[in-house]
Enzyme design. Structure first.
Site, short mmCIF file in Angstrom:
data_model
loop_
_atom_site.label_atom_id
_atom_site.label_comp_id
_atom_site.label_asym_id
_atom_site.label_seq_id
_atom_site.Cartn_x
_atom_site.Cartn_y
_atom_site.Cartn_z
N SER A 228 0.72 -1.32 -0.06
CA SER A 228 0.05 0.01 0.26
C SER A 228 0.90 1.28 0.08
O SER A 228 0.46 2.25 -0.10
CB SER A 228 -1.01 0.16 1.26
OG SER A 228 -1.92 -0.82 1.14
N LYS B 106 0.77 3.42 -3.02
CA LYS B 106 -0.59 4.10 -3.44
C LYS B 106 -0.19 5.52 -3.38
O LYS B 106 -0.77 6.41 -4.17
CB LYS B 106 -1.56 3.90 -2.39
CG LYS B 106 -2.33 2.26 -2.29
CD LYS B 106 -3.25 2.23 -1.06
CE LYS B 106 -3.74 0.80 -0.92
NZ LYS B 106 -4.64 0.47 0.03
N TYR C 210 -1.98 -3.22 -11.13
CA TYR C 210 -2.20 -3.01 -9.54
C TYR C 210 -1.23 -4.06 -8.75
O TYR C 210 -0.57 -3.37 -7.89
CB TYR C 210 -3.53 -2.91 -8.99
CG TYR C 210 -3.86 -2.50 -7.51
CD1 TYR C 210 -3.55 -1.23 -7.15
CD2 TYR C 210 -4.07 -3.50 -6.58
CE1 TYR C 210 -3.53 -0.83 -5.96
CE2 TYR C 210 -4.28 -3.14 -5.17
CZ TYR C 210 -4.20 -1.92 -4.95
OH TYR C 210 -4.19 -1.53 -3.53
N TYR D 97 -4.09 3.33 7.53
CA TYR D 97 -5.31 2.62 7.26
C TYR D 97 -6.45 3.44 8.54
O TYR D 97 -6.29 4.49 8.65
CB TYR D 97 -5.09 1.30 7.77
CG TYR D 97 -4.18 0.44 6.73
CD1 TYR D 97 -4.38 0.74 5.25
CD2 TYR D 97 -3.22 -0.30 7.20
CE1 TYR D 97 -3.50 0.09 4.27
CE2 TYR D 97 -2.40 -0.77 6.19
CZ TYR D 97 -2.30 -0.50 4.83
OH TYR D 97 -1.48 -1.16 4.19
N VAL E 106 1.22 -3.52 4.00
CA VAL E 106 1.13 -5.22 4.73
C VAL E 106 2.31 -6.01 4.55
O VAL E 106 2.02 -7.01 5.21
CB VAL E 106 -0.07 -5.65 4.24
CG1 VAL E 106 -1.59 -5.15 4.51
CG2 VAL E 106 -0.20 -5.91 2.55
#
Length: 309
Positions: free
Chosen positions: A65, A68, A193, A245, A263
């Site tokens: 993540s 991102k 992705y 998160y 993660v």
């Protein structure tokens, strides 16, 4: 800020490392389940001659993540704020990062922010290029500029493992396609992705990215601007409000720096006008954040007064 190289940082790592035993590596992606849960490493980059290290800092890990942040930078530079934020919102969420709940209840059905999986998929869908390879190449080129390391690529083994088990992300993508948030072939989007999430580097590379963000998008060696000022500020704001998160609020209180977790156990930190931080410790808490990594940042923030608030 005078970091003590060696003993001081190593002692903080030792203090935080015991928390890794209470965490659990991500096992819903089979390749990530193979990580050593006892590992903890940190790099703090303060410029060309100042990088302070502790732990097994050369260990490579996939961004997950954290990527991102990079895809958001790229599409904002390509398309501008109006286009990007017509597809994805700017608000934090109290839901897990892979939740579909808000997509079903929001009108219009666009993701709340770019740091949850649905929002990240929408952002990745906007990366420009005629093929998956071209779009990935453009993202990697940005990574190379930010890190100064042109050897960085993606881990094919991890990417394939993610692609084979990406059932929930497929659901999110198909739901958004139904509502006009994403376009094109969903399997091609998932392929891009998962490769984006599988971009692989070490703590030193990650800290260098944090430094560029901390210094308003400027390269530490050449002083040339890689990321426009307003985009660097947008991205850091998302890191503060959504980067950890659904633990982002608590993290802002306890640590108080722009950060983004993944993660795999990585954490990217950017202390404005000061330092970039890269942390790796794959044992996670129940919200998907590196347990020992957060504890280390808490110790560092308290000892060196790092909070931006």
């Amino acid at each position: 800020m005078a970091w003590k190289q060696g003993v001081d940082l190593a002692n903080m790592v030792k203090e935080a490392k015991v928390w890794a035993k209470s965490g659990k590596v991500a096992d819903y992606i089979p390749a990530l389940a193979e990580a050593n849960p006892d590992m903890l490493a940190v790099a703090i980059y303060q410029g060309t001659d100042h990088c302070f290290l502790a732990g097994n800092v050369e260990e490579k890990f996939t961004l997950q993540s954290i990527s991102k942040v990079l895809s958001l930078v790229l599409v904002l530079m390509d398309l501008g704020e109006d286009v990007v934020f017509s597809k994805v919102g700017m608000e934090p969420t109290g839901d897990p990062f892979n939740s579909i709940a808000k997509l079903e209840t929001n009108k219009p059905s666009k993701p709340l922010n770019p740091m949850i999986n649905a929002g990240a998929l929408a952002v990745t869908n906007m990366i420009q290029g005629s093929t998956t390879e071209e779009r990935l190449h453009r993202l990697l080129r940005l990574v190379h500029q930010l890190t100064g390391n042109e050897k960085i690529t993606f881990n094919e083994y991890v990417a394939n493992s993610e692609l084979e088990t990406a059932y929930l992300n497929r659901s999110l993508a198909y739901f958004m396609k139904q509502h006009g948030v994403v376009e094109g072939d969903i399997e091609e989007l998932l392929d891009l992705y998962t490769k984006q999430c599988a971009i692989e580097m070490n703590c030193m590379d990650l800290a260098r990215i944090g430094y560029v963000l901390a210094h308003e998008g400027c390269d530490p060696i050449t002083a040339k601007r890689i990321i426009p000022l307003h985009i660097a500020r947008i991205v850091k704001t998302f890191m503060v409000t959504c980067g950890m998160y659904n633990a982002s609020g608590e993290f802002a209180i306890r640590v108080g720096i722009p950060a983004k977790s993944g993660v795999s156990g990585g954490i990217l930190g950017a202390i404005p006008h000061r330092s970039g931080i890269g942390i790796y410790s794959p044992a996670l808490d129940e919200k998907g954040n590196s347990l020992a990594g957060i504890k280390l940042l808490e110790v560092m923030a308290e000892r060196y007064q790092l909070s931006i608030f």
